[in-house]
Design a protein around this motif. Structure first.
Motif, PDB file in Angstrom:
ATOM      1  N   HIS A  96     -98.129 -37.662   0.348  1.00  0.00           N
ATOM      2  CA  HIS A  96     -98.278 -37.848  -1.480  1.00  0.00           C
ATOM      3  C   HIS A  96     -99.545 -37.235  -1.542  1.00  0.00           C
ATOM      4  O   HIS A  96    -100.607 -37.615  -0.693  1.00  0.00           O
ATOM      5  CB  HIS A  96     -98.065 -39.247  -1.247  1.00  0.00           C
ATOM      6  N   GLU A 101    -103.248 -39.452  -1.862  1.00  0.00           N
ATOM      7  CA  GLU A 101    -103.684 -40.364  -0.849  1.00  0.00           C
ATOM      8  C   GLU A 101    -104.560 -39.633   0.118  1.00  0.00           C
ATOM      9  O   GLU A 101    -104.320 -38.405   0.618  1.00  0.00           O
ATOM     10  CB  GLU A 101    -102.657 -40.801  -0.040  1.00  0.00           C
ATOM     11  N   ARG A 130     -99.153 -38.017  -6.847  1.00  0.00           N
ATOM     12  CA  ARG A 130     -98.112 -38.497  -5.765  1.00  0.00           C
ATOM     13  C   ARG A 130     -97.146 -37.395  -5.472  1.00  0.00           C
ATOM     14  O   ARG A 130     -96.796 -36.901  -4.185  1.00  0.00           O
ATOM     15  CB  ARG A 130     -97.524 -39.521  -6.099  1.00  0.00           C
ATOM     16  N   HIS A 159    -100.795 -41.962   5.320  1.00  0.00           N
ATOM     17  CA  HIS A 159    -100.692 -42.498   3.814  1.00  0.00           C
ATOM     18  C   HIS A 159    -101.427 -43.493   3.661  1.00  0.00           C
ATOM     19  O   HIS A 159    -102.092 -44.253   4.437  1.00  0.00           O
ATOM     20  CB  HIS A 159     -99.158 -42.979   3.747  1.00  0.00           C
ATOM     21  N   SER A 160    -101.629 -43.595   2.339  1.00  0.00           N
ATOM     22  CA  SER A 160    -102.400 -44.774   1.723  1.00  0.00           C
ATOM     23  C   SER A 160    -101.726 -45.035   0.472  1.00  0.00           C
ATOM     24  O   SER A 160    -100.575 -44.767   0.049  1.00  0.00           O
ATOM     25  CB  SER A 160    -103.725 -44.119   1.211  1.00  0.00           C
TER      26      SER A 160
HETATM   27 ZN    ZN Z   1     -97.721 -42.060   0.731  1.00  0.00          ZN
END
Ligand code: ZN
Length: 335
Positions: free
Chosen positions: A63, A66, A105, A149-150
Protein backbone atom coordinates in the motif's frame (compact mmCIF):
# COMPACT_ATOMS: atom_id res chain seq x y z
CA UNK A 1 -9.63 -22.99 -13.43
CA UNK A 2 -8.45 -21.13 -16.50
CA UNK A 3 -9.22 -22.76 -19.83
CA UNK A 4 -6.13 -21.35 -21.54
CA UNK A 5 -2.48 -21.05 -20.51
CA UNK A 6 -1.51 -17.68 -19.06
CA UNK A 7 0.69 -15.57 -21.31
CA UNK A 8 4.16 -14.61 -20.03
CA UNK A 9 4.42 -11.59 -17.75
CA UNK A 10 5.11 -8.31 -19.57
CA UNK A 11 7.50 -7.39 -16.73
CA UNK A 12 11.20 -7.82 -17.38
CA UNK A 13 13.76 -7.63 -14.56
CA UNK A 14 17.02 -5.77 -15.22
CA UNK A 15 18.78 -8.07 -12.74
CA UNK A 16 19.71 -11.77 -12.91
CA UNK A 17 18.15 -13.50 -9.89
CA UNK A 18 20.69 -16.34 -10.10
CA UNK A 19 23.81 -14.12 -10.22
CA UNK A 20 26.13 -13.82 -7.23
CA UNK A 21 26.75 -10.47 -5.52
CA UNK A 22 24.75 -7.26 -5.10
CA UNK A 23 22.58 -6.01 -7.97
CA UNK A 24 20.46 -2.85 -7.92
CA UNK A 25 17.94 -2.71 -10.75
CA UNK A 26 14.31 -2.59 -11.73
CA UNK A 27 11.26 -4.58 -12.64
CA UNK A 28 10.38 -2.86 -15.90
CA UNK A 29 6.67 -2.89 -16.77
CA UNK A 30 5.74 -1.40 -20.16
CA UNK A 31 3.05 1.26 -19.67
CA UNK A 32 2.06 3.27 -22.73
CA UNK A 33 0.44 6.59 -21.83
CA UNK A 34 -0.06 10.22 -22.84
CA UNK A 35 3.29 11.49 -21.57
CA UNK A 36 5.36 8.48 -22.67
CA UNK A 37 4.17 6.49 -25.69
CA UNK A 38 6.62 3.63 -25.18
CA UNK A 39 7.18 4.28 -21.49
CA UNK A 40 7.51 1.91 -18.56
CA UNK A 41 6.88 1.73 -14.83
CA UNK A 42 10.33 1.15 -13.25
CA UNK A 43 9.94 -0.65 -9.91
CA UNK A 44 13.24 -0.49 -7.98
CA UNK A 45 14.63 -3.73 -6.58
CA UNK A 46 17.84 -5.12 -5.13
CA UNK A 47 19.03 -8.72 -5.19
CA UNK A 48 21.86 -9.88 -2.92
CA UNK A 49 23.07 -13.44 -3.41
CA UNK A 50 25.94 -15.39 -1.89
CA UNK A 51 26.13 -19.13 -2.48
CA UNK A 52 23.51 -21.69 -1.61
CA UNK A 53 20.88 -21.05 1.04
CA UNK A 54 17.32 -19.91 1.56
CA UNK A 55 15.75 -16.97 -0.28
CA UNK A 56 13.97 -14.14 1.54
CA UNK A 57 11.55 -11.96 -0.42
CA UNK A 58 11.11 -8.58 1.33
CA UNK A 59 8.45 -6.09 0.29
CA UNK A 60 7.19 -2.66 1.36
CA UNK A 61 4.79 -0.27 -0.30
CA UNK A 62 2.18 -2.95 -1.01
CA UNK A 63 0.00 0.00 0.00
CA UNK A 64 1.56 3.28 -1.12
CA UNK A 65 0.88 5.37 2.00
CA UNK A 66 2.65 3.07 4.50
CA UNK A 67 6.24 4.07 5.14
CA UNK A 68 8.07 1.91 7.69
CA UNK A 69 8.61 -0.89 5.13
CA UNK A 70 10.01 1.33 2.37
CA UNK A 71 12.30 3.10 4.90
CA UNK A 72 13.68 -0.17 6.27
CA UNK A 73 14.07 -1.71 2.81
CA UNK A 74 15.63 1.25 0.98
CA UNK A 75 18.09 1.32 3.90
CA UNK A 76 18.74 -2.44 3.76
CA UNK A 77 19.16 -2.35 -0.04
CA UNK A 78 21.96 0.23 0.15
CA UNK A 79 23.78 -1.39 3.10
CA UNK A 80 23.45 -5.18 2.70
CA UNK A 81 26.76 -6.78 1.67
CA UNK A 82 27.00 -10.10 -0.19
CA UNK A 83 29.64 -11.43 2.21
CA UNK A 84 27.18 -11.09 5.12
CA UNK A 85 24.54 -13.19 3.30
CA UNK A 86 24.14 -16.94 2.93
CA UNK A 87 21.55 -17.59 0.23
CA UNK A 88 19.60 -14.75 -1.37
CA UNK A 89 17.68 -11.62 -0.41
CA UNK A 90 15.26 -10.04 -2.89
CA UNK A 91 14.24 -6.52 -1.80
CA UNK A 92 11.33 -4.61 -3.38
CA UNK A 93 10.85 -1.53 -1.16
CA UNK A 94 7.78 -0.22 -3.01
CA UNK A 95 5.77 -3.07 -4.49
CA UNK A 96 2.85 -0.96 -5.74
CA UNK A 97 5.25 1.65 -7.08
CA UNK A 98 2.65 3.95 -8.72
CA UNK A 99 0.75 4.05 -5.40
CA UNK A 100 3.98 4.72 -3.48
CA UNK A 101 4.92 7.64 -5.76
CA UNK A 102 1.42 9.12 -5.33
CA UNK A 103 1.43 8.58 -1.54
CA UNK A 104 -1.88 6.75 -1.79
CA UNK A 105 -3.08 3.31 -0.69
CA UNK A 106 -4.10 2.28 -4.20
CA UNK A 107 -2.48 2.79 -7.60
CA UNK A 108 -2.62 6.25 -9.16
CA UNK A 109 -2.89 4.53 -12.56
CA UNK A 110 -5.78 2.08 -12.12
CA UNK A 111 -6.89 2.49 -8.46
CA UNK A 112 -5.76 -1.10 -7.90
CA UNK A 113 -5.35 -2.24 -4.29
CA UNK A 114 -2.31 -4.54 -4.53
CA UNK A 115 -3.41 -6.58 -1.53
CA UNK A 116 -6.76 -7.37 -3.14
CA UNK A 117 -5.33 -8.09 -6.63
CA UNK A 118 -3.79 -11.57 -6.28
CA UNK A 119 -3.25 -13.81 -8.20
CA UNK A 120 -3.22 -10.93 -10.70
CA UNK A 121 -3.24 -11.17 -14.49
CA UNK A 122 -0.51 -10.71 -17.12
CA UNK A 123 -3.04 -9.03 -19.43
CA UNK A 124 -4.84 -7.04 -16.70
CA UNK A 125 -4.33 -3.58 -15.22
CA UNK A 126 -0.90 -2.33 -14.13
CA UNK A 127 -1.62 -3.45 -10.55
CA UNK A 128 -2.79 -6.89 -11.71
CA UNK A 129 0.35 -7.25 -13.85
CA UNK A 130 2.58 -6.53 -10.82
CA UNK A 131 0.60 -9.01 -8.71
CA UNK A 132 0.91 -11.65 -11.43
CA UNK A 133 4.68 -11.16 -11.56
CA UNK A 134 4.94 -11.74 -7.81
CA UNK A 135 2.57 -14.71 -8.02
CA UNK A 136 4.32 -16.54 -10.84
CA UNK A 137 7.92 -15.29 -10.78
CA UNK A 138 9.01 -13.96 -7.36
CA UNK A 139 7.02 -15.98 -4.80
CA UNK A 140 8.19 -19.32 -6.29
CA UNK A 141 11.82 -18.20 -5.70
CA UNK A 142 11.18 -17.50 -1.99
CA UNK A 143 11.40 -19.60 1.16
CA UNK A 144 10.42 -16.82 3.53
CA UNK A 145 8.33 -13.74 2.71
CA UNK A 146 8.13 -10.54 4.80
CA UNK A 147 5.58 -7.96 3.62
CA UNK A 148 5.58 -4.67 5.55
CA UNK A 149 2.35 -2.82 6.27
CA UNK A 150 1.29 0.07 8.48
CA UNK A 151 -2.03 1.84 8.93
CA UNK A 152 -1.69 4.24 6.03
CA UNK A 153 -3.54 7.53 6.02
CA UNK A 154 -6.76 6.19 7.59
CA UNK A 155 -5.63 3.83 10.39
CA UNK A 156 -3.09 3.85 13.21
CA UNK A 157 -1.78 0.63 14.83
CA UNK A 158 0.16 -0.53 17.84
CA UNK A 159 3.45 -1.64 16.28
CA UNK A 160 3.20 -5.40 15.68
CA UNK A 161 4.56 -8.18 13.52
CA UNK A 162 2.01 -10.86 12.60
CA UNK A 163 1.29 -14.20 11.04
CA UNK A 164 -1.94 -16.07 10.38
CA UNK A 165 -3.43 -19.22 11.86
CA UNK A 166 -2.94 -21.80 9.08
CA UNK A 167 -4.21 -25.33 8.34
CA UNK A 168 -0.57 -26.52 8.03
CA UNK A 169 0.66 -26.33 11.62
CA UNK A 170 4.35 -26.81 10.70
CA UNK A 171 4.16 -23.86 8.28
CA UNK A 172 2.30 -21.82 10.93
CA UNK A 173 4.92 -22.58 13.62
CA UNK A 174 7.76 -21.45 11.34
CA UNK A 175 5.92 -18.20 10.66
CA UNK A 176 5.31 -17.50 14.36
CA UNK A 177 9.00 -18.24 15.08
CA UNK A 178 9.93 -15.47 12.63
CA UNK A 179 7.32 -13.11 14.14
CA UNK A 180 8.98 -13.72 17.50
CA UNK A 181 12.44 -13.08 16.00
CA UNK A 182 11.26 -9.82 14.37
CA UNK A 183 10.92 -8.47 17.90
CA UNK A 184 8.24 -5.80 17.49
CA UNK A 185 6.80 -4.50 20.80
CA UNK A 186 3.66 -6.50 19.97
CA UNK A 187 3.20 -9.81 18.09
CA UNK A 188 -0.14 -10.79 16.58
CA UNK A 189 -2.07 -13.90 15.64
CA UNK A 190 -3.88 -12.11 12.89
CA UNK A 191 -7.42 -12.43 11.55
CA UNK A 192 -8.27 -10.82 8.21
CA UNK A 193 -11.57 -9.08 7.45
CA UNK A 194 -11.44 -10.57 3.94
CA UNK A 195 -8.45 -12.71 2.92
CA UNK A 196 -9.46 -13.06 -0.76
CA UNK A 197 -6.96 -11.58 -3.22
CA UNK A 198 -4.29 -10.92 -0.60
CA UNK A 199 -0.56 -11.35 -1.21
CA UNK A 200 -0.51 -13.05 2.23
CA UNK A 201 -2.93 -15.71 1.05
CA UNK A 202 -1.06 -16.24 -2.24
CA UNK A 203 2.23 -16.81 -0.39
CA UNK A 204 0.68 -19.07 2.25
CA UNK A 205 -1.17 -21.19 -0.32
CA UNK A 206 2.19 -21.72 -2.04
CA UNK A 207 3.55 -23.09 1.26
CA UNK A 208 5.83 -20.12 1.93
CA UNK A 209 6.64 -18.95 5.45
CA UNK A 210 4.87 -15.60 5.41
CA UNK A 211 4.94 -12.80 7.98
CA UNK A 212 3.61 -9.26 7.85
CA UNK A 213 3.50 -6.15 10.05
CA UNK A 214 1.37 -3.21 11.06
CA UNK A 215 3.85 -0.69 12.43
CA UNK A 216 2.02 2.59 12.98
CA UNK A 217 0.07 4.68 10.53
CA UNK A 218 -1.50 8.01 9.81
CA UNK A 219 0.34 8.26 6.50
CA UNK A 220 3.78 8.78 8.02
CA UNK A 221 6.50 7.05 10.05
CA UNK A 222 8.18 7.96 13.33
CA UNK A 223 11.77 7.48 14.44
CA UNK A 224 10.52 4.73 16.73
CA UNK A 225 8.41 2.88 14.15
CA UNK A 226 11.13 3.09 11.47
CA UNK A 227 13.63 1.74 14.01
CA UNK A 228 11.35 -1.20 14.80
CA UNK A 229 11.12 -2.00 11.07
CA UNK A 230 14.90 -1.84 10.52
CA UNK A 231 15.73 -4.01 13.53
CA UNK A 232 12.89 -6.40 12.66
CA UNK A 233 13.98 -7.15 9.11
CA UNK A 234 17.59 -7.74 10.20
CA UNK A 235 16.37 -10.05 12.98
CA UNK A 236 14.21 -12.06 10.56
CA UNK A 237 17.14 -12.54 8.14
CA UNK A 238 19.39 -13.60 11.04
CA UNK A 239 16.80 -16.04 12.42
CA UNK A 240 16.45 -17.57 8.95
CA UNK A 241 20.21 -18.10 8.76
CA UNK A 242 20.52 -15.73 5.78
CA UNK A 243 22.25 -12.79 7.52
CA UNK A 244 25.32 -13.13 9.75
CA UNK A 245 24.96 -12.24 13.40
CA UNK A 246 22.75 -12.93 16.39
CA UNK A 247 19.10 -11.90 16.62
CA UNK A 248 18.80 -8.72 18.71
CA UNK A 249 16.42 -9.90 21.42
CA UNK A 250 13.45 -7.66 22.21
CA UNK A 251 10.53 -8.05 24.59
CA UNK A 252 7.20 -8.62 22.86
CA UNK A 253 3.62 -9.08 24.04
CA UNK A 254 1.53 -11.59 22.07
CA UNK A 255 -1.94 -10.59 20.96
CA UNK A 256 -4.76 -12.56 19.36
CA UNK A 257 -7.72 -11.42 17.24
CA UNK A 258 -10.07 -14.26 18.21
CA UNK A 259 -13.07 -13.48 15.98
CA UNK A 260 -14.92 -10.80 14.05
CA UNK A 261 -16.05 -9.12 17.28
CA UNK A 262 -12.60 -7.51 17.41
CA UNK A 263 -13.64 -5.05 14.68
CA UNK A 264 -15.90 -2.03 15.33
CA UNK A 265 -17.38 -0.18 12.37
CA UNK A 266 -19.07 3.22 12.11
CA UNK A 267 -22.78 3.04 11.30
CA UNK A 268 -22.97 6.78 10.63
CA UNK A 269 -20.61 9.55 9.59
CA UNK A 270 -19.45 12.63 11.47
CA UNK A 271 -16.90 13.96 13.92
CA UNK A 272 -15.01 11.22 15.76
CA UNK A 273 -14.24 11.59 19.46
CA UNK A 274 -11.91 8.77 20.59
CA UNK A 275 -12.46 7.67 24.19
CA UNK A 276 -9.54 5.20 24.30
CA UNK A 277 -6.02 5.44 22.94
CA UNK A 278 -3.88 2.67 21.42
CA UNK A 279 -2.66 0.15 23.99
CA UNK A 280 -5.43 0.88 26.53
CA UNK A 281 -7.61 -1.87 28.03
CA UNK A 282 -11.24 -1.89 26.88
CA UNK A 283 -14.15 -3.91 28.28
CA UNK A 284 -17.15 -5.38 26.43
CA UNK A 285 -19.80 -2.66 26.09
CA UNK A 286 -17.37 0.21 26.74
CA UNK A 287 -17.86 3.17 24.41
CA UNK A 288 -14.76 3.20 22.19
CA UNK A 289 -15.65 6.44 20.47
CA UNK A 290 -18.47 8.90 19.87
CA UNK A 291 -19.55 10.11 16.44
CA UNK A 292 -21.11 13.58 16.48
CA UNK A 293 -23.49 14.40 13.61
CA UNK A 294 -21.61 17.24 11.89
CA UNK A 295 -24.72 18.98 10.57
CA UNK A 296 -26.15 20.56 13.76
CA UNK A 297 -25.44 21.30 17.40
CA UNK A 298 -27.53 19.79 20.16
CA UNK A 299 -27.75 16.30 18.62
CA UNK A 300 -26.71 13.23 20.61
CA UNK A 301 -23.56 11.49 19.33
CA UNK A 302 -23.68 7.89 18.12
CA UNK A 303 -21.75 5.60 20.46
CA UNK A 304 -19.44 2.94 19.06
CA UNK A 305 -19.21 0.15 21.62
CA UNK A 306 -16.62 -2.58 22.12
CA UNK A 307 -17.95 -6.08 21.38
CA UNK A 308 -15.24 -7.87 23.38
CA UNK A 309 -12.65 -7.28 26.11
CA UNK A 310 -9.19 -6.38 24.84
CA UNK A 311 -6.41 -3.94 24.12
CA UNK A 312 -7.11 -1.17 21.59
CA UNK A 313 -4.79 -2.27 18.77
CA UNK A 314 -5.90 -0.08 15.87
CA UNK A 315 -7.99 3.04 15.46
CA UNK A 316 -9.43 5.22 12.73
CA UNK A 317 -6.92 8.02 12.14
CA UNK A 318 -8.64 11.01 10.46
CA UNK A 319 -10.81 13.23 12.65
CA UNK A 320 -13.91 12.72 10.47
CA UNK A 321 -15.45 9.29 9.97
CA UNK A 322 -17.75 7.87 7.28
CA UNK A 323 -20.39 5.12 7.54
CA UNK A 324 -18.65 1.73 7.31
CA UNK A 325 -15.21 2.97 8.40
CA UNK A 326 -13.32 0.75 10.82
CA UNK A 327 -13.31 2.77 14.05
CA UNK A 328 -11.29 0.41 16.22
CA UNK A 329 -9.76 -3.05 16.46
CA UNK A 330 -9.36 -4.93 19.74
CA UNK A 331 -7.07 -7.83 20.50
CA UNK A 332 -6.64 -10.02 23.56
CA UNK A 333 -3.32 -10.52 25.33
CA UNK A 334 -2.18 -14.15 25.02
CA UNK A 335 -0.79 -15.91 28.11
ZN1 ZN B 1 -1.21 -2.04 4.11
Amino acid sequence: MLDRPLRPSPISPTVDFSAEGVQHGFLRLPYSRDDSAWGSVMIPLTVVKNGEGPTALLTGGNHGDEYEGPIALFDLARTLKAEDVTGRVIIVPAMNYPAFLAGTRTSSIDKGNMNRSFPGAPDGTVTQKIADYFQRELLPLADIVLDFHSGGRTLDFLPFCAAHILPDKAQEAKAFDLVSAFGAPWSMKMLEIDAVGMYDTAAEEMGKVFITTELGGGGTATAKSAGIAKRGVANVLKAAGILKGAVEAAATTWLDMPDGNCFSFAEDGGLLEPLFDLGEKVGTGDVLARIYPAGRTGAEPLEVKARMDGILTARHFPGLVKPGDCVGVLATVVG
